[in-house]
Design a protein around this motif. Structure first.
Motif, PDB file in Angstrom:
ATOM      1  N   PRO A  69     104.615 118.988 -88.918  1.00 50.03           N
ATOM      2  CA  PRO A  69     103.921 119.463 -90.118  1.00 50.03           C
ATOM      3  C   PRO A  69     103.389 120.895 -89.994  1.00 50.03           C
ATOM      4  O   PRO A  69     103.166 121.547 -90.993  1.00 50.03           O
ATOM      5  CB  PRO A  69     102.753 118.484 -90.260  1.00 50.03           C
ATOM      6  N   PHE A  70     103.198 121.388 -88.786  1.00 46.69           N
ATOM      7  CA  PHE A  70     102.639 122.721 -88.603  1.00 46.69           C
ATOM      8  C   PHE A  70     103.688 123.772 -88.231  1.00 46.69           C
ATOM      9  O   PHE A  70     103.334 124.870 -87.819  1.00 46.69           O
ATOM     10  CB  PHE A  70     101.551 122.689 -87.523  1.00 46.69           C
ATOM     11  N   ILE A 104      97.706 133.526 -95.542  1.00 51.93           N
ATOM     12  CA  ILE A 104      98.722 132.509 -95.865  1.00 51.93           C
ATOM     13  C   ILE A 104      98.763 131.452 -94.774  1.00 51.93           C
ATOM     14  O   ILE A 104      98.876 130.252 -95.052  1.00 51.93           O
ATOM     15  CB  ILE A 104     100.098 133.172 -96.074  1.00 51.93           C
ATOM     16  N   PHE A 105      98.670 131.875 -93.510  1.00 57.41           N
ATOM     17  CA  PHE A 105      98.633 130.953 -92.380  1.00 57.41           C
ATOM     18  C   PHE A 105      97.473 129.974 -92.523  1.00 57.41           C
ATOM     19  O   PHE A 105      97.641 128.758 -92.390  1.00 57.41           O
ATOM     20  CB  PHE A 105      98.524 131.747 -91.078  1.00 57.41           C
ATOM     21  N   ALA A 148      95.208 124.594 -94.113  1.00 59.56           N
ATOM     22  CA  ALA A 148      94.305 123.795 -94.948  1.00 59.56           C
ATOM     23  C   ALA A 148      95.090 122.824 -95.823  1.00 59.56           C
ATOM     24  O   ALA A 148      94.710 121.654 -95.970  1.00 59.56           O
ATOM     25  CB  ALA A 148      93.443 124.708 -95.815  1.00 59.56           C
ATOM     26  N   LEU A 149      96.200 123.290 -96.402  1.00 59.10           N
ATOM     27  CA  LEU A 149      97.030 122.413 -97.231  1.00 59.10           C
ATOM     28  C   LEU A 149      97.628 121.278 -96.416  1.00 59.10           C
ATOM     29  O   LEU A 149      97.616 120.118 -96.833  1.00 59.10           O
ATOM     30  CB  LEU A 149      98.142 123.232 -97.889  1.00 59.10           C
ATOM     31  N   ARG A 150      98.110 121.594 -95.223  1.00 57.26           N
ATOM     32  CA  ARG A 150      98.713 120.563 -94.373  1.00 57.26           C
ATOM     33  C   ARG A 150      97.664 119.559 -93.916  1.00 57.26           C
ATOM     34  O   ARG A 150      97.919 118.352 -93.885  1.00 57.26           O
ATOM     35  CB  ARG A 150      99.378 121.221 -93.161  1.00 57.26           C
ATOM     36  N   ARG A 183      95.009 118.702 -95.557  1.00 63.59           N
ATOM     37  CA  ARG A 183      94.706 117.861 -96.725  1.00 63.59           C
ATOM     38  C   ARG A 183      95.798 116.805 -96.940  1.00 63.59           C
ATOM     39  O   ARG A 183      95.500 115.651 -97.239  1.00 63.59           O
ATOM     40  CB  ARG A 183      94.569 118.747 -97.953  1.00 63.59           C
ATOM     41  N   GLN A 184      97.066 117.222 -96.771  1.00 58.18           N
ATOM     42  CA  GLN A 184      98.172 116.268 -96.926  1.00 58.18           C
ATOM     43  C   GLN A 184      98.125 115.192 -95.862  1.00 58.18           C
ATOM     44  O   GLN A 184      98.332 114.002 -96.160  1.00 58.18           O
ATOM     45  CB  GLN A 184      99.509 117.001 -96.873  1.00 58.18           C
ATOM     46  N   LEU A 185      97.855 115.562 -94.627  1.00 61.23           N
ATOM     47  CA  LEU A 185      97.779 114.565 -93.556  1.00 61.23           C
ATOM     48  C   LEU A 185      96.612 113.612 -93.758  1.00 61.23           C
ATOM     49  O   LEU A 185      96.727 112.411 -93.499  1.00 61.23           O
ATOM     50  CB  LEU A 185      97.668 115.257 -92.193  1.00 61.23           C
ATOM     51  N   ARG A 186      95.502 114.132 -94.228  1.00 65.20           N
ATOM     52  CA  ARG A 186      94.336 113.282 -94.483  1.00 65.20           C
ATOM     53  C   ARG A 186      94.620 112.316 -95.621  1.00 65.20           C
ATOM     54  O   ARG A 186      94.259 111.135 -95.557  1.00 65.20           O
ATOM     55  CB  ARG A 186      93.136 114.158 -94.808  1.00 65.20           C
ATOM     56  N   GLN A 187      95.302 112.802 -96.671  1.00 60.34           N
ATOM     57  CA  GLN A 187      95.651 111.946 -97.799  1.00 60.34           C
ATOM     58  C   GLN A 187      96.616 110.847 -97.357  1.00 60.34           C
ATOM     59  O   GLN A 187      96.493 109.701 -97.764  1.00 60.34           O
ATOM     60  CB  GLN A 187      96.257 112.777 -98.931  1.00 60.34           C
TER      61      GLN A 187
END
Length: 103
Positions: free
Chosen positions: A36-37, A81-82, A87-89, A91-95
């Motif tokens: 994911p990263f 952007i990094f 932060a987006l990733r 949030r997705q992993l937490r969701q």
């Protein structure tokens, strides 16, 4: 612009350190490419290269301040952007963790 001896000697150190950091970033990206990263690590390696070029140009040349501002702005944009991708990733992993991995 008169440069001190310490500034001129720091240029090879910056080049060597940033080359090592860039190589380690690329090696990390090859490991984490499918994770994911992976994209964030690739952007981090680009940011390292831009910041290294900026600092060497800052010490070694008498460039127009506008060119240095553009280069620094580009580096800050890559870093922003990094951080946004991280932060987006996160949030997705937490969701995904909260929903049990169901879409």
């Amino acid at each position: 612009m008169i440069h001190s001896v310490v500034q001129m000697l720091s240029i090879p150190l910056v080049i060597i350190a940033s080359t090592g950091a860039g190589i380690f970033a690329l090696l990390s990206w090859s490991i984490f490419r499918n994770s994911p990263f992976g994209t964030a690590v690739a952007l981090l390696s680009v940011g390292l290269v831009v910041l290294a070029v900026y600092h060497v140009m800052l010490f070694a040349t008498d460039l127009d301040p506008m060119a240095l501002h553009v280069l620094r702005s580009g580096a800050n944009t890559v870093i922003a952007i990094f951080l946004g991708l991280l932060a987006l990733r996160h949030r997705q992993l937490r969701q995904d963790r909260l929903t049990g991995g169901k879409p």
